[in-house]
Design an enzyme around this catalytic site. Structure first.
Site, PDB file in Angstrom:
ATOM      1  N   GLU A  20       8.890  -4.628  10.734  1.00  0.00           N
ATOM      2  CA  GLU A  20       9.218  -3.494   9.845  1.00  0.00           C
ATOM      3  C   GLU A  20       9.948  -2.491  11.053  1.00  0.00           C
ATOM      4  O   GLU A  20       9.482  -2.316  12.170  1.00  0.00           O
ATOM      5  CB  GLU A  20       8.070  -2.722   9.369  1.00  0.00           C
ATOM      6  CG  GLU A  20       8.793  -1.339   8.741  1.00  0.00           C
ATOM      7  CD  GLU A  20       7.736  -0.707   7.862  1.00  0.00           C
ATOM      8  OE1 GLU A  20       6.753  -1.396   7.357  1.00  0.00           O
ATOM      9  OE2 GLU A  20       7.864   0.399   7.368  1.00  0.00           O
ATOM     10  N   ASP A  45      -0.796  -6.007  -0.148  1.00  0.00           N
ATOM     11  CA  ASP A  45      -1.402  -5.354   1.029  1.00  0.00           C
ATOM     12  C   ASP A  45      -3.003  -5.362   1.039  1.00  0.00           C
ATOM     13  O   ASP A  45      -3.755  -5.029   0.112  1.00  0.00           O
ATOM     14  CB  ASP A  45      -0.827  -3.999   1.268  1.00  0.00           C
ATOM     15  CG  ASP A  45       0.302  -4.076   1.979  1.00  0.00           C
ATOM     16  OD1 ASP A  45       0.701  -4.914   3.181  1.00  0.00           O
ATOM     17  OD2 ASP A  45       1.150  -3.251   1.683  1.00  0.00           O
ATOM     18  N   GLU A  91      -1.338  -5.764   8.066  1.00  0.00           N
ATOM     19  CA  GLU A  91      -0.984  -4.990   9.168  1.00  0.00           C
ATOM     20  C   GLU A  91      -1.741  -5.350  10.555  1.00  0.00           C
ATOM     21  O   GLU A  91      -2.970  -5.313  10.304  1.00  0.00           O
ATOM     22  CB  GLU A  91      -0.807  -3.580   9.082  1.00  0.00           C
ATOM     23  CG  GLU A  91       0.162  -3.152   7.967  1.00  0.00           C
ATOM     24  CD  GLU A  91       0.426  -1.489   7.637  1.00  0.00           C
ATOM     25  OE1 GLU A  91      -0.009  -1.009   8.596  1.00  0.00           O
ATOM     26  OE2 GLU A  91       0.924  -1.303   6.958  1.00  0.00           O
ATOM     27  N   LYS A 137      -1.118  -9.577   2.608  1.00  0.00           N
ATOM     28  CA  LYS A 137      -0.441  -9.165   3.856  1.00  0.00           C
ATOM     29  C   LYS A 137      -1.429  -7.991   4.491  1.00  0.00           C
ATOM     30  O   LYS A 137      -1.924  -7.343   4.033  1.00  0.00           O
ATOM     31  CB  LYS A 137       0.924  -8.389   3.429  1.00  0.00           C
ATOM     32  CG  LYS A 137       1.701  -7.876   4.476  1.00  0.00           C
ATOM     33  CD  LYS A 137       2.827  -7.582   4.326  1.00  0.00           C
ATOM     34  CE  LYS A 137       3.169  -5.988   3.915  1.00  0.00           C
ATOM     35  NZ  LYS A 137       2.551  -4.939   4.391  1.00  0.00           N
ATOM     36  N   ASP A 143       0.656  -1.203   0.097  1.00  0.00           N
ATOM     37  CA  ASP A 143       0.083   0.265   0.045  1.00  0.00           C
ATOM     38  C   ASP A 143       1.104   1.236  -0.035  1.00  0.00           C
ATOM     39  O   ASP A 143       0.198   2.339   0.058  1.00  0.00           O
ATOM     40  CB  ASP A 143      -0.888   0.000   1.214  1.00  0.00           C
ATOM     41  CG  ASP A 143      -0.350  -0.115   2.453  1.00  0.00           C
ATOM     42  OD1 ASP A 143       0.862  -0.084   2.677  1.00  0.00           O
ATOM     43  OD2 ASP A 143      -1.042   0.017   3.450  1.00  0.00           O
ATOM     44  N   SER A 144       2.177   1.265  -0.096  1.00  0.00           N
ATOM     45  CA  SER A 144       3.276   2.304  -0.221  1.00  0.00           C
ATOM     46  C   SER A 144       3.030   2.877  -1.706  1.00  0.00           C
ATOM     47  O   SER A 144       3.325   3.769  -2.030  1.00  0.00           O
ATOM     48  CB  SER A 144       4.545   1.653  -0.152  1.00  0.00           C
ATOM     49  OG  SER A 144       4.804   0.589  -0.824  1.00  0.00           O
TER      50      SER A 144
END
Ligand code: KIV
Length: 280
Positions: free
Chosen positions: A196, A97, A129, A127, A58-59
């Site tokens: 991270e 993400d 978070e 993925k 999502d960067s």
């Protein structure tokens, strides 16, 4: 992973990397590499270079869309990026993400979003978070047939709660707490855990405590795999880099100089030349 287990890949290249190959890497003391990608052509190059895994992070919100944080990107936007990357790969395993707002409310919401990414973009895993409160989400997605990589440590989607970009896992109980968190997510079904901005020693202990592979970004050399954002790693982005980034190229300078040479040629009339026309 032991200090001297640095052989990049002694294993035969599979027709498509899957979770089982990442697990085998961990079991056999090998490492694997991951980069972000968001488009078809970069994905093709990374796949040709032999990269085992590609993350549609999502960067993309900042690297591709110019947002200041990862928070604004939507599921529909992630699906466009992810589908483009999948179409550019033959061998690499593609993860995507779950963007902010697409999974937090319930295991059902997370599973619906994960299924959309598999069905509409063709990704091989997602993925997510989060922390132990998302164990049920991971269980339901995995039961539904979607492999999940858990992302702990610094989680950019929670930057407003975490107080900005900060190293996580500092303090006396940090190692035990992070091992507990990672183990809970592994036991819920996560096939891998990404860390991270975590101190190297803690990340190494987490990797040793888990049977599933780990991936690190700013987490030292003790994880099974490593990931970087491609624009950082290839130097497309200008400006100050995080200290965990190793820059392997300076694409920013290459592109700027090429564009400026092209512009000069157009202005002085040396492009297009005779060989670029259809007159011969
Ligand atoms: O979105 C992303 O690029 C990521 C990596 C930094 C791990 O989550």
């Amino acid at each position: 992973m032991a200090e001297n287990d640095t052989a990049p890949s002694a294993a035969p290249t599979p027709s498509r990397y899957r979770t089982v190959h990442l697990q085998r890497a961990k079991d056999e003391g090998r490492r694997f590499a991951m980069l972000t990608a968001y488009d078809f052509q970069m994905a093709q190059i990374f796949d040709d270079a032999g990269l085992e895994t590609i993350l549609v992070g999502d960067s993309a919100a900042s690297t591709m869309m110019g947002h200041a944080t990862t928070l604004p990107i939507t599921m529909d936007e992630m699906i466009v990026f992810a589908g483009s990357v999948v179409r550019g790969t033959r061998r690499a395993m593609v993860l995507c993400d779950l963007p902010f707002g697409s999974y937090e409310l319930s295991p059902q919401q997370a599973t619906e979003s994960a299924i959309r990414l598999v069905k509409e973009a063709g990704v091989h895993a997602v993925k997510m978070e989060g922390s132990v409160r998302y164990a049920d989400h991971i269980r339901m997605m995995t039961d539904a047939g979607v492999p999940v990589m858990a992302h702990i440590g610094f989680t950019p989607q929670s930057e407003n709660v975490l107080g900005g970009y900060r190293v996580q896992g500092r303090g006396d109980d940090a190692a035990a707490e992070m091992i507990r968190e990672a183990t809970t997510l592994q036991d819920a079904g996560a096939f891998a855990v990404l860390m991270e901005m975590v101190p190297s020693e803690i990340a190494r202990k987490v990797d040793e405590a888990l049977h599933v592979p780990t991936v690190g970004i700013g987490a030292g050399a003790g994880t099974t795999g490593q990931v970087l954002v491609w624009q950082d790693m290839l130097g497309l982005r200008s400006g100050k880099m995080a200290r965990f980034v190793k820059q392997y190229a300076d694409l920013h300078t290459v592109v700027r100089e090429a564009v400026s040479a092209y512009r000069q040629d157009v202005l002085d009339g040396s492009f297009p030349a005779a060989e670029h026309g259809f007159d011969a």
